[in-house]
Design a protein around this motif. Structure first.
Motif, mmCIF file in Angstrom:
data_model
loop_
_atom_site.group_PDB
_atom_site.id
_atom_site.type_symbol
_atom_site.label_atom_id
_atom_site.label_comp_id
_atom_site.label_asym_id
_atom_site.label_seq_id
_atom_site.Cartn_x
_atom_site.Cartn_y
_atom_site.Cartn_z
ATOM 1 N N GLY A 10 0.839 -1.190 0.000
ATOM 2 C CA GLY A 10 0.000 0.000 0.000
ATOM 3 C C GLY A 10 0.877 1.242 0.000
ATOM 4 N N LEU A 27 -4.914 1.548 0.336
ATOM 5 C CA LEU A 27 -5.557 0.482 -0.442
ATOM 6 C C LEU A 27 -6.856 0.987 -1.058
ATOM 7 N N ILE A 36 -9.561 -0.985 -4.645
ATOM 8 C CA ILE A 36 -8.991 -2.323 -4.724
ATOM 9 C C ILE A 36 -10.101 -3.373 -4.809
ATOM 10 N N LEU A 69 -7.965 -7.687 -2.041
ATOM 11 C CA LEU A 69 -7.986 -7.232 -0.654
ATOM 12 C C LEU A 69 -7.906 -8.423 0.291
ATOM 13 N N ILE A 71 -4.315 -9.588 0.402
ATOM 14 C CA ILE A 71 -3.486 -8.715 1.236
ATOM 15 C C ILE A 71 -3.779 -8.976 2.712
#
Length: 299
Positions: free
Chosen positions: A97, A261, A264, A269, A272
Motif C-alpha cells: 500500500g 488500499l 482495490i 484485498l 493482502i
C-alpha cells in the motif's frame, strides 16, 4: 481515580514535544498549545529540565525533548519487543500500500509507535507519537479478542434511540467477523476525512478544542466504516487494514495497520489481508506470543 493535575500537565507536555521532534518551543508557545498558565508550566519545565527529559536552550530560551527520553525509549523498546520484531514485516507490508503503522492501545487512545513506508498522494502523513481516541468503531483490532466487560467499556452505554442501538449491535457483530478473519478492514468514507484532518490539527493550538471535536467526529464513522464482509468482485476504498500481534498472555500487544488500499478489488484485498495475517503470526511467534483460540463473547 483521576491523576493529579501536575501529572496530567507533565504527560501533556512530553506528549506534545514527542509529536514535534526537532522543533523548539518557547514557554509562551507551550502555554498556548497546552492551555496551561505560565507559572505552572515554568515550574514543570524546570523540573523536567533538571531530570533531563527536557532541554532548555540557554540563549533562545526554547524547549525541546531532552536526552533522558532516549534512555526511557530504549528501556521501553526492550519491554515491548513486538515493535522491533515487527520492523521488517512492516516494511514488506508497506510495499502493498503506502504506509504500515505500528500502534499500541493506551488508556482510551491508539498510540502510533512505528511507521514504515511513505504517505500516498491522497493520504496524510502519520508520525510516531500521534494519538487517536479509541472510540467505536476505531480500535476493533485491540478489543475483538477481549472479554465482554472490556468490549462493553469500549462500546459505551447503549444509545436511547433505535438507530444508535442498531449501530452498537452492528459494531459488536463486526468483532466476531474480525476474530474469524484475523484482521480488520475499515472502509473509507466522508467522515473519515474530517477525523484525519482533526488528528493532524491535534499538534496545533487549541488542542483541547480540537480533541472535543474529534471525540464527536469519530462515532460519526458509524456503519459506513464497518466492513460487512469482502466480496471478491466488488471494489473497495479502504481506510486501513489492521492485524494484531499477541503477547504470551494472548493479549493484543501491538497492531500493524496498512494504508493506501483505495480502489482495490475484493479478491486482492483478501489476499493482502491473508498476507498481513501471516506477518502478524510470524511476529507473534518471534516474541513468544500466543494466538488465542476463537472466542465469541456473550452479548
Amino acid at each position: 481515580m483521576k491523576p493529579a493535575p501536575a501529572v496530567v500537565r507533565a504527560m501533556s507536555t512530553l506528549n506534545y514535544l514527542t509529536a514535534h521532534p526537532g522543533v523548539s518551543f518557547t514557554l509562551s508557545d507551550l502555554c498556548d498549545a497546552l492551555d496551561v498558565n505560565a507559572a505552572s508550566l515554568s515550574a514543570l519545565l524546570l523540573a523536567l529540565s533538571d531530570a533531563g527529559y527536557v532541554t532548555r536552550h540557554p540563549r533562545r530560551k526554547t524547549y525541546t525533548l531532552g536526552p533522558a527520553g532516549v534512555a526511557l525509549g530504549h528501556a521501553a523498546a526492550l519491554q515491548h519487543p513486538a515493535i522491533e520484531a515487527a520492523a521488517d514485516e512492516m516494511r514488506e507490508l508497506a510495499n502493498l500500500g503506502n504506509e504500515c503503522v505500528g500502534t499500541v492501545a493506551t488508556s482510551g487512545e491508539i498510540l502510533f509507535v512505528a511507521i514504515e513506508g511513505h504517505p500516498g498522494a491522497k493520504s496524510r502523513e502519520a508520525w510516531v507519537g500521534q494519538r487517536i481516541p479509541m472510540l467505536p468503531p476505531f480500535g476493533q483490532v485491540f478489543v475483538a479478542w477481549s472479554s465482554k466487560a472490556e468490549i462493553d467499556r469500549w462500546l459505551g452505554q447503549p444509545g436511547e434511540d433505535e438507530s444508535a442501538a442498531l449501530l452498537r449491535e452492528r459494531i459488536f457483530a463486526s468483532l466476531e467477523r474480525v476474530r474469524e478473519d484475523g484482521y480488520v478492514v475499515g472502509l473509507a468514507n466522508e467522515p473519515a476525512e474530517e477525523v484525519i484532518a482533526l488528528v493532524d490539527e491535534l499538534t496545533e493550538l487549541d488542542r483541547e478544542g480540537i480533541r472535543r471535536r474529534l471525540l464527536e467526529a469519530i462515532p460519526r464513522q458509524g456503519a459506513d466504516y464497518i466492513s460487512e464482509g469482502i466480496q471478491p468482485d466488488d471494489i473497495y476504498d479502504v481506510a486501513n487494514l489492521a492485524v494484531p500481534v499477541f503477547d504470551a498472555e494472548g493479549t493484543v500487544a501491538f497492531a500493524m495497520t496498512l494504508t493506501g488500499l483505495t480502489g482495490i478489488r475484493g479478491a486482492r484485498l483478501r489476499e493482502i489481508g491473508e498476507t498481513a495475517l501471516g506477518a502478524a503470526r510470524r511476529v507473534t511467534r518471534s516474541i513468544g506470543g500466543k494466538w488465542p483460540a476463537p472466542i465469541t463473547p456473550e452479548r
